[in-house]
Write an enzyme that holds these catalytic residues in place. Structure first.
Site, short mmCIF file in Angstrom:
data_model
loop_
_atom_site.label_atom_id
_atom_site.label_comp_id
_atom_site.label_asym_id
_atom_site.label_seq_id
_atom_site.Cartn_x
_atom_site.Cartn_y
_atom_site.Cartn_z
N LYS A 52 0.85 -1.20 0.00
CA LYS A 52 0.00 0.00 0.00
C LYS A 52 0.88 1.25 0.00
CE LYS A 52 -0.22 -0.12 5.07
NZ LYS A 52 -1.06 -0.47 6.24
N TYR A 288 15.51 29.96 7.74
CA TYR A 288 14.40 30.78 8.24
C TYR A 288 14.34 30.77 9.76
CZ TYR A 288 12.72 30.48 3.43
OH TYR A 288 12.60 30.54 2.08
N MET A 335 11.68 24.37 2.20
CA MET A 335 10.93 23.62 1.19
C MET A 335 11.87 22.82 0.28
SD MET A 335 8.23 24.94 -1.68
CE MET A 335 7.00 25.48 -0.52
C1 LIG Z 1 -0.30 -1.57 6.84
C2 LIG Z 1 -0.91 -2.84 7.29
C3 LIG Z 1 -0.12 -3.99 7.50
C4 LIG Z 1 1.39 -3.98 7.46
O1 LIG Z 1 1.91 -3.50 8.69
P1 LIG Z 1 3.48 -3.42 8.96
O2 LIG Z 1 3.58 -3.02 10.38
O3 LIG Z 1 4.02 -2.39 8.04
O4 LIG Z 1 4.04 -4.77 8.69
C5 LIG Z 1 -0.77 -5.17 7.79
N1 LIG Z 1 -2.11 -5.23 7.88
C6 LIG Z 1 -2.89 -4.14 7.71
C7 LIG Z 1 -4.37 -4.27 7.85
C8 LIG Z 1 -2.32 -2.91 7.42
O5 LIG Z 1 -3.11 -1.84 7.27
#
Ligand SMILES: *Cc1c(COP(=O)(O)O)cnc(C)c1O
Length: 416
Positions: A52, A288, A335
């Site tokens: 993801k 800054y 930035m």
């Molecule tokens: C992001 C996620 C994972 C992976 O978690 P990690 O700690 O990065 O291994 C597993 N299950 C679900 C439902 C997630 O949202």
């Protein structure tokens, strides 16, 4: 080891890729090493590689190909749109998407053989989409065993499994899995994880009593898998499948353990080159707000990565490695750039070779770590790699390269 020429993504494969002014270099050999390591821990359970959020900033499609090559059994994403991106790239492995809205296009998902995580309300639109397409949707029912986010509550569970059994009898869905997500697995001493796993077992029992036959029970994320061996019953954590994300990328989910401790290799190196070197007197304010003021004549190196590139603005003091030495960033992160105080005057002379020298914010081996930037910014390493922005090209390599960013014992692939 195969060492391919670096390839700029998403540009089509070219015979020559110019060096990028700034890049997030992703070592796909490191990703494959991590997959093999995690598979070894999970076996005989299956391994779902969580890609993801563009594979936590590493690039979903190249990472998905690498993890599958190294033996991952399935891919996991949050959104159906992320799953469809993998399918559009020609990836045919099982993909599960688990976070939906009322606008999610379940028809598109089912048409592309995407498995759907169902927490409750999704069952109806998923079954409708299956009916419209004349297919059977593969679903994983999610139970909230304590995290308090998505997943059916224990109170909703009996109705969800009954409705799922009905949809299964009608040929619209097949419940292939039941899963939950852990809340405190990064702190293995906490008792809540065991309580969550017990609630998951009860939910599976209830589903079976309702006539479902889920083959895949899954709960473990990276910290769950990496701490399973220390539990009384590792099998109750590992179950039939694990869903690992951050560890694929070679980062430790534990505050007190390094990737090396876990035999993981960080895959991403965030680097650029020093774009200006200048001599300044004592009393020179920097960036800054002039929050940093030099206390002696010194040399400043300017490094052209800033918050638009994903360096946290609150990350003042984060490490930058230049010519084999690590310096703290000084003054506010802007930035487009950050500033490093090299600590002595006279370093702008050409013989010091600082203009154009490689500047690494984080990477593997001798480089600073994403975790050090996370500590500087009051966040976690997950966020540091994920937030590297689209302004930074991802450059893919296969192996650590001439600089030897990885220890030699990791340089050769183990048998897959
Ligand atoms: C992001 C996620 C994972 C992976 O978690 P990690 O700690 O990065 O291994 C597993 N299950 C679900 C439902 C997630 O949202």
């Amino acid at each position: 080891m195969n060492r391919a020429e670096p390839v700029l993504s998403p540009a089509p494969a070219a015979a020559f890729a110019p060096p990028a002014e700034r890049s997030a270099v992703v070592d796909l050999a490191a990703v494959r090493h991590n997959v093999r390591r995690l598979r070894g821990l999970a076996a005989p359970a299956r391994l779902m590689a969580v890609v993801k959020a563009d594979a936590y900033g590493h690039g979903a499609v190249p990472v998905a190909r690498a993890v599958l090559e190294a033996g991952a059994d399935a891919l996991g994403v949050a959104h159906v749109g992320e799953a469809l991106e993998l399918r559009a790239a020609g990836i045919t492995a099982p993909v599960l998407a688990w976070l939906h809205t009322v606008d999610t296009d379940f028809r598109a998902a089912l048409a592309q053989d995407v498995e759907i995580g169902v927490s409750g309300w999704e069952l109806t639109p998923v079954a409708e989409a299956a009916r419209a397409l004349g297919v059977t949707a593969r679903v994983h029912l999610k139970i909230d065993t304590g995290l308090g986010r998505n997943g059916a509550t224990e109170q909703q569970w009996p109705r969800l499994v009954a409705a799922a059994a009905e949809a299964e009898a009608a040929g619209l869905v097949r419940v292939v899995g039941i899963f939950t997500h852990l809340a405190v697995a990064d702190d293995p001493a906490r008792p809540e994880t065991g309580e969550q796993l017990a609630r998951l077992r009860a939910a599976v029992d209830a589903a079976r009593a309702a006539g479902l036959r889920p083959a895949l029970r899954h709960a473990a994320n990276s910290p769950g898998l990496l701490s399973a061996a220390g539990r009384e019953r590792p099998d109750e954590m590992v179950l039939d499948m694990v869903r690992v994300g951050v560890s694929l990328y070679g980062l430790s989910p534990f505050p007190d353990r390094t990737p090396e401790d876990l035999d993981l290799v960080p895959a991403m190196t965030l680097r650029t080159t020093v774009n200006a070197v200048k001599e300044v007197p004592a009393g020179q304010g920097v960036s800054y707000g002039l929050n940093y003021v030099t206390d002696r004549p010194t040399t400043l190196a300017l490094v052209p990565l800033g918050y638009a590139d994903g360096v946290p603005r609150v990350g003042t003091g984060g490490p930058v490695r230049i010519n084999g030495r690590t310096y703290p960033e000084v003054g506010r992160v802007a930035m487009d750039q950050i500033v490093v105080d090299l600590g002595a005057p006279g370093l702008s002379a050409p013989e010091h070779g600082l203009l154009g020298a490689e500047a690494v914010l984080f990477g593997a081996g001798q480089n600073p770590s994403a975790t050090e930037w996370a500590d500087a910014a009051g966040t976690i390493n997950y966020e540091i790699v994920t937030r590297v922005s689209p302004r930074v090209p991802r450059l893919y390599v296969d192996g650590p390269g001439e600089g030897g960013q990885r220890p030699a014992e990791h340089a050769d692939g183990e048998p897959a």
